[in-house]
Structures are given as C-alpha cells and as structure tokens.
Motif scaffolding. Structure first.
Motif, PDB file in Angstrom:
ATOM      1  N   PHE A 169      10.228   2.629 -16.181  1.00 13.16           N
ATOM      2  CA  PHE A 169      10.823   2.703 -14.845  1.00 13.16           C
ATOM      3  C   PHE A 169      10.703   1.320 -14.232  1.00 13.16           C
ATOM      4  O   PHE A 169       9.589   0.789 -14.086  1.00 13.16           O
ATOM      5  CB  PHE A 169      10.049   3.741 -14.027  1.00 13.16           C
TER       6      PHE A 169
ATOM      7  N   ALA B 160       8.217  -7.638  -1.957  1.00 11.67           N
ATOM      8  CA  ALA B 160       7.067  -6.739  -1.795  1.00 11.67           C
ATOM      9  C   ALA B 160       7.438  -5.330  -2.246  1.00 11.67           C
ATOM     10  O   ALA B 160       8.326  -4.700  -1.656  1.00 11.67           O
ATOM     11  CB  ALA B 160       6.614  -6.730  -0.341  1.00 11.67           C
TER      12      ALA B 160
ATOM     13  N   TRP C  19       8.894  -6.409 -12.708  1.00 15.13           N
ATOM     14  CA  TRP C  19       7.619  -6.471 -13.446  1.00 15.13           C
ATOM     15  C   TRP C  19       6.843  -5.185 -13.230  1.00 15.13           C
ATOM     16  O   TRP C  19       7.257  -4.329 -12.454  1.00 15.13           O
ATOM     17  CB  TRP C  19       6.827  -7.741 -13.126  1.00 15.13           C
ATOM     18  N   PHE C  20       5.736  -5.080 -13.951  1.00 19.67           N
ATOM     19  CA  PHE C  20       4.916  -3.858 -13.931  1.00 19.67           C
ATOM     20  C   PHE C  20       5.678  -2.640 -14.443  1.00 19.67           C
ATOM     21  O   PHE C  20       5.477  -1.526 -13.963  1.00 19.67           O
ATOM     22  CB  PHE C  20       4.353  -3.571 -12.529  1.00 19.67           C
ATOM     23  N   ALA C  21       6.563  -2.863 -15.411  1.00 23.87           N
ATOM     24  CA  ALA C  21       7.269  -1.726 -16.009  1.00 23.87           C
ATOM     25  C   ALA C  21       6.341  -1.127 -17.073  1.00 23.87           C
ATOM     26  O   ALA C  21       6.288  -1.594 -18.212  1.00 23.87           O
ATOM     27  CB  ALA C  21       8.582  -2.181 -16.613  1.00 23.87           C
TER      28      ALA C  21
ATOM     29  N   ALA D 170      -6.125   0.284 -10.202  1.00 24.79           N
ATOM     30  CA  ALA D 170      -4.707   0.260  -9.818  1.00 24.79           C
ATOM     31  C   ALA D 170      -4.294   1.523  -9.061  1.00 24.79           C
ATOM     32  O   ALA D 170      -3.229   1.536  -8.425  1.00 24.79           O
ATOM     33  CB  ALA D 170      -3.841   0.098 -11.072  1.00 24.79           C
TER      34      ALA D 170
ATOM     35  N   LEU E 252      -3.127   1.079  -5.727  1.00 26.15           N
ATOM     36  CA  LEU E 252      -1.971   0.188  -5.537  1.00 26.15           C
ATOM     37  C   LEU E 252      -0.643   0.848  -5.885  1.00 26.15           C
ATOM     38  O   LEU E 252       0.302   0.799  -5.101  1.00 26.15           O
ATOM     39  CB  LEU E 252      -2.145  -1.066  -6.410  1.00 26.15           C
TER      40      LEU E 252
ATOM     41  N   ASP F   9       2.422   3.538  -6.872  1.00 30.98           N
ATOM     42  CA  ASP F   9       2.979   4.706  -6.161  1.00 30.98           C
ATOM     43  C   ASP F   9       2.629   4.651  -4.677  1.00 30.98           C
ATOM     44  O   ASP F   9       2.400   5.692  -4.047  1.00 30.98           O
ATOM     45  CB  ASP F   9       2.477   6.026  -6.774  1.00 30.98           C
TER      46      ASP F   9
HETATM   47  C1  LIG Z   1      -1.057  -0.582 -13.408  1.00 31.80           C
HETATM   48  C2  LIG Z   1       0.221  -0.608 -12.632  1.00 31.80           C
HETATM   49  C3  LIG Z   1       1.329   0.095 -13.110  1.00 31.80           C
HETATM   50  C4  LIG Z   1       2.543   0.039 -12.434  1.00 31.80           C
HETATM   51  N1  LIG Z   1       3.648   0.658 -12.976  1.00 31.80           N
HETATM   52  C5  LIG Z   1       4.868   0.476 -12.396  1.00 31.80           C
HETATM   53  C6  LIG Z   1       6.061   0.941 -13.042  1.00 31.80           C
HETATM   54  O1  LIG Z   1       6.019   1.590 -14.100  1.00 31.80           O
HETATM   55  N2  LIG Z   1       7.264   0.645 -12.461  1.00 31.80           N
HETATM   56  C7  LIG Z   1       7.365  -0.047 -11.305  1.00 31.80           C
HETATM   57  O2  LIG Z   1       8.478  -0.266 -10.826  1.00 31.80           O
HETATM   58  N3  LIG Z   1       6.243  -0.522 -10.665  1.00 31.80           N
HETATM   59  C8  LIG Z   1       5.010  -0.283 -11.185  1.00 31.80           C
HETATM   60  N4  LIG Z   1       3.882  -0.797 -10.601  1.00 31.80           N
HETATM   61  C9  LIG Z   1       4.019  -1.588  -9.373  1.00 31.80           C
HETATM   62  C10 LIG Z   1       3.443  -0.927  -8.137  1.00 31.80           C
HETATM   63  O3  LIG Z   1       4.221   0.174  -7.780  1.00 31.80           O
HETATM   64  C11 LIG Z   1       3.361  -2.006  -7.043  1.00 31.80           C
HETATM   65  O4  LIG Z   1       2.360  -2.928  -7.440  1.00 31.80           O
HETATM   66  C12 LIG Z   1       3.056  -1.432  -5.684  1.00 31.80           C
HETATM   67  O5  LIG Z   1       4.168  -0.712  -5.195  1.00 31.80           O
HETATM   68  C13 LIG Z   1       2.703  -2.525  -4.663  1.00 31.80           C
HETATM   69  O6  LIG Z   1       3.740  -3.473  -4.608  1.00 31.80           O
HETATM   70  P1  LIG Z   1       3.379  -5.039  -4.767  1.00 31.80           P
HETATM   71  O7  LIG Z   1       2.539  -5.214  -5.958  1.00 31.80           O
HETATM   72  O8  LIG Z   1       4.650  -5.789  -4.692  1.00 31.80           O
HETATM   73  O9  LIG Z   1       2.456  -5.350  -3.497  1.00 31.80           O
HETATM   74  P2  LIG Z   1       2.954  -5.781  -2.037  1.00 31.80           P
HETATM   75  O10 LIG Z   1       4.073  -4.895  -1.589  1.00 31.80           O
HETATM   76  O11 LIG Z   1       3.187  -7.233  -2.028  1.00 31.80           O
HETATM   77  O12 LIG Z   1       1.681  -5.420  -1.169  1.00 31.80           O
HETATM   78  C14 LIG Z   1       0.451  -6.160  -1.272  1.00 31.80           C
HETATM   79  C15 LIG Z   1      -0.585  -5.474  -0.431  1.00 31.80           C
HETATM   80  O13 LIG Z   1      -0.172  -5.499   0.927  1.00 31.80           O
HETATM   81  C16 LIG Z   1      -0.754  -4.423   1.618  1.00 31.80           C
HETATM   82  N5  LIG Z   1       0.289  -3.696   2.356  1.00 31.80           N
HETATM   83  C17 LIG Z   1       1.507  -3.350   1.905  1.00 31.80           C
HETATM   84  N6  LIG Z   1       2.174  -2.639   2.851  1.00 31.80           N
HETATM   85  C18 LIG Z   1       1.353  -2.542   3.915  1.00 31.80           C
HETATM   86  C19 LIG Z   1       1.439  -1.930   5.192  1.00 31.80           C
HETATM   87  N7  LIG Z   1       2.546  -1.232   5.540  1.00 31.80           N
HETATM   88  N8  LIG Z   1       0.378  -2.038   6.032  1.00 31.80           N
HETATM   89  C20 LIG Z   1      -0.723  -2.726   5.676  1.00 31.80           C
HETATM   90  N9  LIG Z   1      -0.868  -3.309   4.472  1.00 31.80           N
HETATM   91  C21 LIG Z   1       0.145  -3.231   3.605  1.00 31.80           C
HETATM   92  C22 LIG Z   1      -1.400  -3.504   0.578  1.00 31.80           C
HETATM   93  O14 LIG Z   1      -2.803  -3.683   0.593  1.00 31.80           O
HETATM   94  C23 LIG Z   1      -0.792  -4.001  -0.729  1.00 31.80           C
HETATM   95  O15 LIG Z   1      -1.653  -3.771  -1.836  1.00 31.80           O
HETATM   96  C24 LIG Z   1       2.644  -0.706 -11.238  1.00 31.80           C
HETATM   97  C25 LIG Z   1       1.525  -1.386 -10.745  1.00 31.80           C
HETATM   98  C26 LIG Z   1       0.335  -1.346 -11.423  1.00 31.80           C
HETATM   99  C27 LIG Z   1      -0.842  -2.123 -10.876  1.00 31.80           C
END
Ligand SMILES: Cc1cc2nc3c(=O)[nH]c(=O)nc-3n(C[C@H](O)[C@H](O)[C@H](O)COP(=O)(O)OP(=O)(O)OC[C@H]3O[C@@H](n4cnc5c(N)ncnc54)[C@H](O)[C@@H]3O)c2cc1C
Length: 402
Positions: free
Chosen positions: A129, A137, A162-164, A373, A376, A378
């Motif tokens: 996915f 973000a 990334w993170f697929a 994770a 982080l 979902d």
């Molecule tokens: C092991 C793992 C597996 C994953 N698998 C998938 C996958 O299969 N497919 C996919 O598409 N994605 C996947 N992801 C991605 C994951 O869904 C994202 O990392 C997550 O949605 C956070 O987005 P970001 O990393 O861009 O963090 P950002 O959106 O940049 O956020 C960084 C930090 O900002 C803070 N923050 C964010 N919003 C707010 C708010 N409203 N108020 C206060 N603080 C806030 C939080 O502390 C957050 O951790 C995966 C991630 C991991 C770590």
C-alpha cells in the motif's frame, strides 16, 4: 450486557493457541537470529498446514476463500496470532495484505477481485500500500505530491512514496494519487489505483533501514518511485476522488486488527515477565517476583491489557453495528491507548528481564524495536488525540476546524 464468549470463539481461540504453540513459536529463535527471509521456505510449509485449519485468511468471507469470521471473532483470533511476530503471516492475514483484501472486497469490481483479490486470499501473491511520501507529512492525508493523469485509456502515475510495507516481492501496489487537484473539497482530490509491480515506471528504489535492519520480503518497508507508470483506467478502485474515503474504510477495521495484535504482544510479554519473575532469584530463595515493584509492574500490566482488550472489542462491536464512520471516536481512542499500553508493557518486561531483555533470546527486544512504530503508523498518537478532543469540544459548541 453479556461478556461471555461464544462456543465458536472459544474453539477458535483454542485451535489457534494450540497451532501457534506447536508450529509457530518454535520458529521464533530462527526469526530472531537469522531474520525473516531465511525462514520463508519453512514458513511456506507451515502456511500450508495453517490453511488446513479453516482459519486461513479468516477475515475474508468463505465465498472468496477465507475463513468467514466476523470482525469481533477475527479480533479474538488476532490476539492469539499476535503472541508471535509470525502469527498473522502464517495465517495470511498480515498487514498490509489484510487491509488491501478488505478494500478489494468492499470496492473492487468483479474483474479486479478475480485478478487481484483471489490470488491474495489464496496466498499466491503479496501486495503493498503506497500512500506516505517523503516530501509531504503523512499525517495530513489530503496533502501529497503523487499524481495520476488520464491519457487515452490509461492512468499515468508520477510520484515518490516510502514506507511501503512488504513492497519487496509484492505483485501489486495500491497507490494513493491525486486525480483532481482542483476539487473544491480537499478530501475528494485523491483516488486509489491498482498498479502491478511489473508495470514499467514502477520502481522499488530499495528497502528503508529500520532500527538497524533493512529486512526483506514481507518484512521490509520500501521506497518506491512512480515515474510515468501507466495502468488502464479500469484499475481505479472505488471511484474517482474516493481515495480518502476508502483509506478511512480500510483503516477502521485495520486498527482493530493492529490493536488486537498488540494485545496479543502484551499478553506474551507479561507471560515472559511473570515466568522470569517467578524463577529468577536475586538471592537464594528470593525470586525477583518477591519485590513489590515487580508485583506492581505485573498488576499494572494486567489491568492495562484488560482495559485495552475491552476497549478494542467494544470498538469492533460498534463498527459491526454501525460502520467504521460511526465508530470514528472509538477507533481513535483505541489507536493511541493500545499503542501506549503496548509500549509500557514491553518496557516493564525489558526492565524485569534485565540484560536478557536486550538480547534476541526472547522476542521482547524484537518487539521493542519493531512495535515502537505502533505510535506512528495508521495515524500518529497526536492525530488521534486531536480527533477525539475536537469531537468532544465540538459538542461544547466550540468551532472546530477540520
Ligand atoms: C513501520 C512502518 C510501516 C508503515 N507502513 C506503511 C505502508 O505500508 N504504507 C504507507 O503508505 N505508509 C506506511 N507507513 C507510514 C506511516 O503511515 C507514516 O509514517 C505516518 O502516517 C506518519 O506520517 P509521517 O511519517 O510523514 O510523519 P509526519 O506527518 O511528518 O508527522 C511527524 C510527527 O508530527 C506529529 N504530528 C503530526 N500531526 C500532528 C498533529 N495534528 N498535532 C500534533 N502533532 C502532530 C506526530 O508526532 C508525528 O509523528 C509506515 C510507517 C512505519 C513506521
């Protein structure tokens, strides 16, 4: 209010527990010391035996080749599977395939189900996915750079993801891409499109290194480039502009699956702590468990796990009764509550095991690294906290922006 477990659920629990102890837990030392990839041939045999239990892909209706469990029944099974890092994979209900199967069941056309869903349910292929992007973000699901533009009978997709999870070895990806950048409602700008991974223009750049490991196969998190990947218009899932709505539908039950898996991790973690506390002597005749602080850890973990399980089962019940959208608050509540419970329970076990807790002689260190994770993906804790608080404040008449 009736908290009793149906005979069907009790028998599922027992069957899965027995299978896990006989077939799956003995594989853990190899997983922890050699990694997932080395185990794939053995896992193929164990998966074949899991299929014979009737609980293969248990979340999928029987007419599609699954076990036909309801969300609450599958939640109980998910806890049992969560007791090992390999449980869900062995029964073909691991993320992200479980969510992709659900979305294909709910929104796939008959042709899409035939081509993509059924091989996934049979366990012949895996999928990934791709939504999150390095440059945007991920917490803001309506803001992304990947686009899909119509050209003749095709979509042409360009973007960087990334993170697929599990992208390495996947047969297809479900890609979230902006199809109508001008849509007035930002929640109607993106769509989901199925992209076979052998499509020219789909490139797996590589696996991200996560806490010191690049993993491989299903146990990987890929960086993906779509550079002009061209797929037929018929690969659109669930209608143009429906990407966000589908993501919400995918993540509702998905959070039940994850949270009950974490409850299973917590139970196993507490079990490991208790066994250690009862037998590890700090001095002759003085087991670790005789210390009041260790008793406190055990009692607190028990209380928190119990509360977490009840919350998740309640959220699952509400989704079954009224749908994922009606249960939005319950889903957010469990997502951050259970992820934090998991972290605390694991931390107490690491502490109680002493140096052993940092080794790969138990699955605790593996979970400590991999399950961080949980707070982080979902939706990060903060996103769900905000969803809950805004709903409450709205009921007090406060004007709340989306
Ligand atoms: C092991 C793992 C597996 C994953 N698998 C998938 C996958 O299969 N497919 C996919 O598409 N994605 C996947 N992801 C991605 C994951 O869904 C994202 O990392 C997550 O949605 C956070 O987005 P970001 O990393 O861009 O963090 P950002 O959106 O940049 O956020 C960084 C930090 O900002 C803070 N923050 C964010 N919003 C707010 C708010 N409203 N108020 C206060 N603080 C806030 C939080 O502390 C957050 O951790 C995966 C991630 C991991 C770590």
């Amino acid at each position: 209010m009736d908290f009793s477990e149906s005979p069907k659920v009790t028998s599922i629990r027992h069957l899965v527990r027995e299978f896990m102890e006989r077939e799956v837990l003995p594989l853990e030392p190899a997983l922890l010391h050699q990694g997932f990839v080395a185990l794939v041939p053995t896992l193929k045999e164990v998966r074949a035996r899991a299929r014979q239990t009737g609980l293969w892909a248990a979340h999928v209706p029987e007419e599609h080749g699954g076990g036909g469990l309801s969300l609450t029944e599958f939640a109980v099974m998910s806890e049992e599977l969560g007791r090992s890092p390999l449980g869900h994979y062995v029964f073909n209900c691991q993320a992200p395939d479980v969510g992709n199967m659900e979305i294909l069941m709910a929104f796939g056309t008959p042709e899409q189900q035939e081509r993509f869903l059924l091989p996934l349910v049979r366990g012949e292929v895996r999928s990934c996915f791709t939504m999150t992007e390095p440059e945007f973000a991920g917490s803001n699901p309506v803001w992304m750079g990947t686009t899909a533009v119509k050209d003749g009978g095709d979509w042409v997709i360009r973007g960087h993801k990334w993170f697929a999870t599990g992208a390495e070895g996947s047969a297809f990806a479900i890609c979230m891409a902006v199809t109508d950048p001008q849509a007035q409602d930002p929640y109607r700008r993106a769509s989901m499109i199925i992209v076979p991974t052998d499509t020219p223009g789909f490139e797996l750049i590589g696996n991200l290194s996560i806490m010191g490991s690049r993993g491989g196969d299903w146990a990987s998190h890929g960086e993906v480039s779509y550079h002009g990947a061209r797929v037929p218009l018929g690969n659109l899932l669930g209608g143009e502009g429906m990407g966000f709505a589908l993501a919400q539908d995918r993540l509702g039950p998905g959070r039940i699956h994850h949270c009950m898996r974490w409850v299973g991790v917590c139970e196993r973690s507490l079990d490991i702590l208790c066994r250690h506390a009862a037998t590890r002597e700090l001095a002759p005749g003085r087991p670790l468990g005789s210390k009041q602080i260790v008793q406190q850890w055990i009692a607190e973990s028990r209380a928190e796990i119990h509360a977490a399980r009840l919350m998740v089962l309640h959220a699952a019940w509400r989704i079954e009764e009224e749908g994922a959208r009606a249960a939005r608050e319950e889903i957010s509540l469990i997502k951050f509550t259970v992820a934090r419970t998991l972290e605390r329970v694991l931390d107490r076990t690491v502490q109680g095991l002493g140096g052993l807790g940092m080794t790969d002689d138990t699955p605790i260190a593996f979970w400590w690294a991999h399950e961080r994770a949980a707070r982080l993906y979902d939706g990060a804790d903060e996103v769900h906290l905000e969803v809950v608080a805004k709903r409450i404040l709205r009921s007090y008449g406060m004007k709340v922006h989306r």
